[in-house]
Motif scaffolding. Structure first.
Motif, PDB file in Angstrom:
ATOM      1  N   VAL A  68       0.851  -1.184   0.000  1.00 28.54           N
ATOM      2  CA  VAL A  68       0.000   0.000   0.000  1.00 28.54           C
ATOM      3  C   VAL A  68       0.884   1.230   0.000  1.00 28.54           C
ATOM      4  O   VAL A  68       1.689   1.432   0.917  1.00 28.54           O
ATOM      5  CB  VAL A  68      -0.930   0.029   1.240  1.00 28.54           C
ATOM      6  CG1 VAL A  68      -1.632   1.384   1.332  1.00 28.54           C
ATOM      7  CG2 VAL A  68      -1.981  -1.065   1.164  1.00 28.54           C
TER       8      VAL A  68
ATOM      9  N   TYR B 260       1.005   3.736   8.103  1.00 34.69           N
ATOM     10  CA  TYR B 260       0.996   5.146   7.668  1.00 34.69           C
ATOM     11  C   TYR B 260       1.588   6.091   8.713  1.00 34.69           C
ATOM     12  O   TYR B 260       1.786   7.267   8.417  1.00 34.69           O
ATOM     13  CB  TYR B 260      -0.425   5.584   7.272  1.00 34.69           C
ATOM     14  CG  TYR B 260      -1.277   6.072   8.420  1.00 34.69           C
ATOM     15  CD1 TYR B 260      -1.862   5.185   9.315  1.00 34.69           C
ATOM     16  CD2 TYR B 260      -1.494   7.432   8.623  1.00 34.69           C
ATOM     17  CE1 TYR B 260      -2.633   5.631  10.369  1.00 34.69           C
ATOM     18  CE2 TYR B 260      -2.269   7.892   9.674  1.00 34.69           C
ATOM     19  CZ  TYR B 260      -2.831   6.988  10.542  1.00 34.69           C
ATOM     20  OH  TYR B 260      -3.586   7.441  11.590  1.00 34.69           O
TER      21      TYR B 260
ATOM     22  N   CYS C 206      -1.941  -2.337   7.770  1.00 30.49           N
ATOM     23  CA  CYS C 206      -2.356  -1.056   7.191  1.00 30.49           C
ATOM     24  C   CYS C 206      -3.633  -0.584   7.871  1.00 30.49           C
ATOM     25  O   CYS C 206      -4.536  -1.369   8.126  1.00 30.49           O
ATOM     26  CB  CYS C 206      -2.607  -1.210   5.691  1.00 30.49           C
ATOM     27  SG  CYS C 206      -3.113   0.341   4.910  1.00 30.49           S
ATOM     28  N   VAL C 207      -3.688   0.710   8.120  1.00 31.36           N
ATOM     29  CA  VAL C 207      -4.870   1.307   8.753  1.00 31.36           C
ATOM     30  C   VAL C 207      -6.099   1.150   7.855  1.00 31.36           C
ATOM     31  O   VAL C 207      -7.235   1.176   8.327  1.00 31.36           O
ATOM     32  CB  VAL C 207      -4.597   2.790   9.100  1.00 31.36           C
ATOM     33  CG1 VAL C 207      -4.563   3.650   7.835  1.00 31.36           C
ATOM     34  CG2 VAL C 207      -5.623   3.333  10.078  1.00 31.36           C
TER      35      VAL C 207
HETATM   36 MO    MO Z   1      -1.419   1.805   5.392  1.00 35.51          MO
END
Ligand code: MO
Ligand code: MTE
Length: 519
Positions: free
Chosen positions: A235, A376, A283-284
């Motif tokens: 990502v 992130y 990943c968020v």
């Molecule tokens: Mo992410």
């Protein structure tokens, strides 16, 4: 007939513009080609919900879809502008020039913009405008008339042969220019690939703990403990994966509370004591039950050591900076809490993934990782700059796009098998999956059927607190449709909430559920 010729003129001019831009981008950098800068600018401006949607539905192909979309839209515009140009030659050519201007604006707006990035789009715009002007003139030249004369020709009476020759020549020249550009960019990429291929990773001074037996129960369909590099999710916002030449790479460390700013080379990093750790990255944007989580064996330098040597102290020791901002070569900024990075966990400047130098897509030559924080806010790839600052003074890329400043990974669990809408036979069916609460560890996983009582699953051996943990529960399945649900409890005693919350702003919550039809 006129419209047809116009459309053809537009397409040829558009194609020539992209080809020339590609050739010019060789001298600048491949990332400066118009489709990439326009796509990148679009990604920067994509609302978080839409970005999330794209990631979810196209996965890592989201960028290919975007680029294809840009090319299709460009082709349609080229057709329309061509049709316009055979009627209003100046206006049509002017609009073609304007397209170049859009590319120029997009290039200048990227977070990592350099002035030369506008050149490919500018050259493309000029070529499109000039070629369209010329072709449009041919398209309406009456036989024996003057080229560029004010279209007084009778319908269908024009120099067909002249136009076809001109258009074909322009298309052929563009194809040549485009192919040359692609080839030269590919040669460059090959040189960068060589810098990765030539990298020899030293042995770790501190190897990963040996995996205990039974970290991976033998259940078909259950995620492997180590995610293979080819299956590891990706990502990022990069339309063209940055390919950094490790021999010229530098990492600068500077900012508030840095007593000795440093610039490290790749060899400097490889020359230090390396640690090897199993860490699960998440990943968020991972939805409940989603695929954006994976575990790799990472090799790297402990970031806290590098910070200490530069004189950095965490806020709890009176240090003036509470945010560490990582910058990548493509202008991404990712901010992590200094306190977390320096609290003793294995925050890494990673150089290796699963026994190899980082793949380009995963951040070669160096990326950051902080166990327990979503990617992130911790996992900057293609890292090139570390700045000590404060959360008050600076908002990183995603924070400016409505995501939270701080984002510890939430306690989560996922059912890997049975798959949704599977139809297992009645009898004992193994229900199995993964659970994670990085840096806290998993202490319990429970499964329930059709909203009934919770049953404790058998946990696989624990590799460490920074990785996910596999689990299995033998279900006595009876015929009919059933809903399976899972929840995890971490080592702080917190049990995963069943409340469904979306990914924005700091990660999804809720129990993963799977519906199956037992036969
Ligand atoms: Mo992410
Ligand atoms: N330079 C850069 N680094 C980045 C990103 C990015 O867009 N650009 N995305 C981050 C996000 S959101 C995540 S989840 C992780 C994903 O790392 P991976 O692609 O290696 O799985 O990288 C992080 N590092």
């Amino acid at each position: 007939m006129r419209a047809l010729l116009g459309g053809a003129s537009g397409l040829v001019s558009g194609f020539a513009a992209l080809a020339v831009a590609e050739l010019v981008s060789v001298a600048v950098r491949p990332e400066a080609s118009p489709v990439t800068v326009v796509g990148g600018a679009a990604v920067d401006r994509t609302p978080p919900a839409l970005k999330d949607f794209a990631v979810r539905h196209f996965g890592t192909d989201d960028k290919a879809v975007l680029q294809l979309g840009i090319v299709v839209v460009l082709a349609l515009f080229a057709l329309a502008v061509g049709v316009l140009a055979v009627r209003h030659r100046r206006t049509g050519s002017g609009v073609a020039l304007l397209f170049g201007a859009v590319g120029v604006a997009a290039a200048a707006s990227r977070p990592d913009a350099r002035w030369a990035d506008v050149l490919p789009s500018a050259a493309g715009g000029v070529v499109a405008g000039a070629l369209l002007y010329w072709l449009a003139g041919r398209a309406r030249t009456p036989l024996g008339g003057r080229p560029g004369g004010r279209g007084g020709a009778g319908a269908g009476v024009f120099d067909r042969r002249g136009f076809v020759v001109a258009a074909t020549a322009a298309a052929a020249a563009s194809a040549g220019a485009g192919a040359l550009g692609r080839q030269l960019n590919a040669d460059k990429a090959a040189a960068q690939a060589a810098s990765r291929a030539d990298t020899v990773l030293p042995r770790p001074a501190s190897p990963a703990r040996p995996l205990p037996a039974g970290v991976h129960p033998e259940v078909r369909g259950l995620s492997a403990f180590h995610t293979s590099t080819k299956d590891f999710y990706r990502v990022d916002t990069a339309l063209a994966v940055p390919r950094v030449d490790a021999s010229t790479w530098r990492l600068r460390l500077h900012g508030r509370g840095v007593r000795r700013p440093v610039a490290l080379t790749f060899q400097d990093l490889l020359g230090r004591d390396l640690v090897e750790r199993d860490i699960t990255l998440t990943c968020v944007s991972n939805e409940v039950g989603g695929p954006y989580v994976g575990t790799a064996r990472w090799l790297g330098v402990r970031l806290a050591d590098v910070l200490r040597e530069a004189g950095v102290r965490p806020p709890s020791e009176g240090g003036p900076a509470d945010q560490l901002v990582a910058r990548s070569v493509d202008g991404m900024t990712i901010g992590s809490p200094v306190e977390t990075v320096m609290d003793g966990r294995d925050a890494l400047l990673a150089v290796g993934m699963n026994g190899e130098p980082l793949p380009f897509a995963h951040g070669f030559p160096v990326r950051m990782l902080v166990p327990g924080l979503y990617g992130y806010v911790s996992a900057c790839k293609w890292l090139t700059d570390l700045e000590l600052t404060t959360f008050d003074d600076f908002d990183a890329y995603w924070v400016r796009r409505t995501w939270s400043r701080g984002a510890p990974i939430k306690t989560e669990s996922r059912i890997d098998t049975p798959r949704p809408f599977a139809s297992p036979k009645a009898g004992v069916v193994p229900v199995a999956g993964v659970a994670w609460a990085q840096h806290r560890g998993i202490s319990r996983v429970e499964v329930r059927i059709d909203g009934g009582p919770w049953h404790e699953a058998r946990l696989a051996a624990e590799a460490g607190h920074d990785t996910w943990r596999q689990w299995v529960w033998p279900w006595r399945a009876t015929p009919g449709s059933h809903t399976l649900e899972v929840r995890a409890t971490d080592r702080t005693g917190y049990t995963q909430t069943g409340q469904r919350v979306g990914t924005v702003p700091d990660g999804a919550t809720g129990w993963h559920s799977v519906v199956v039809a037992v036969t």
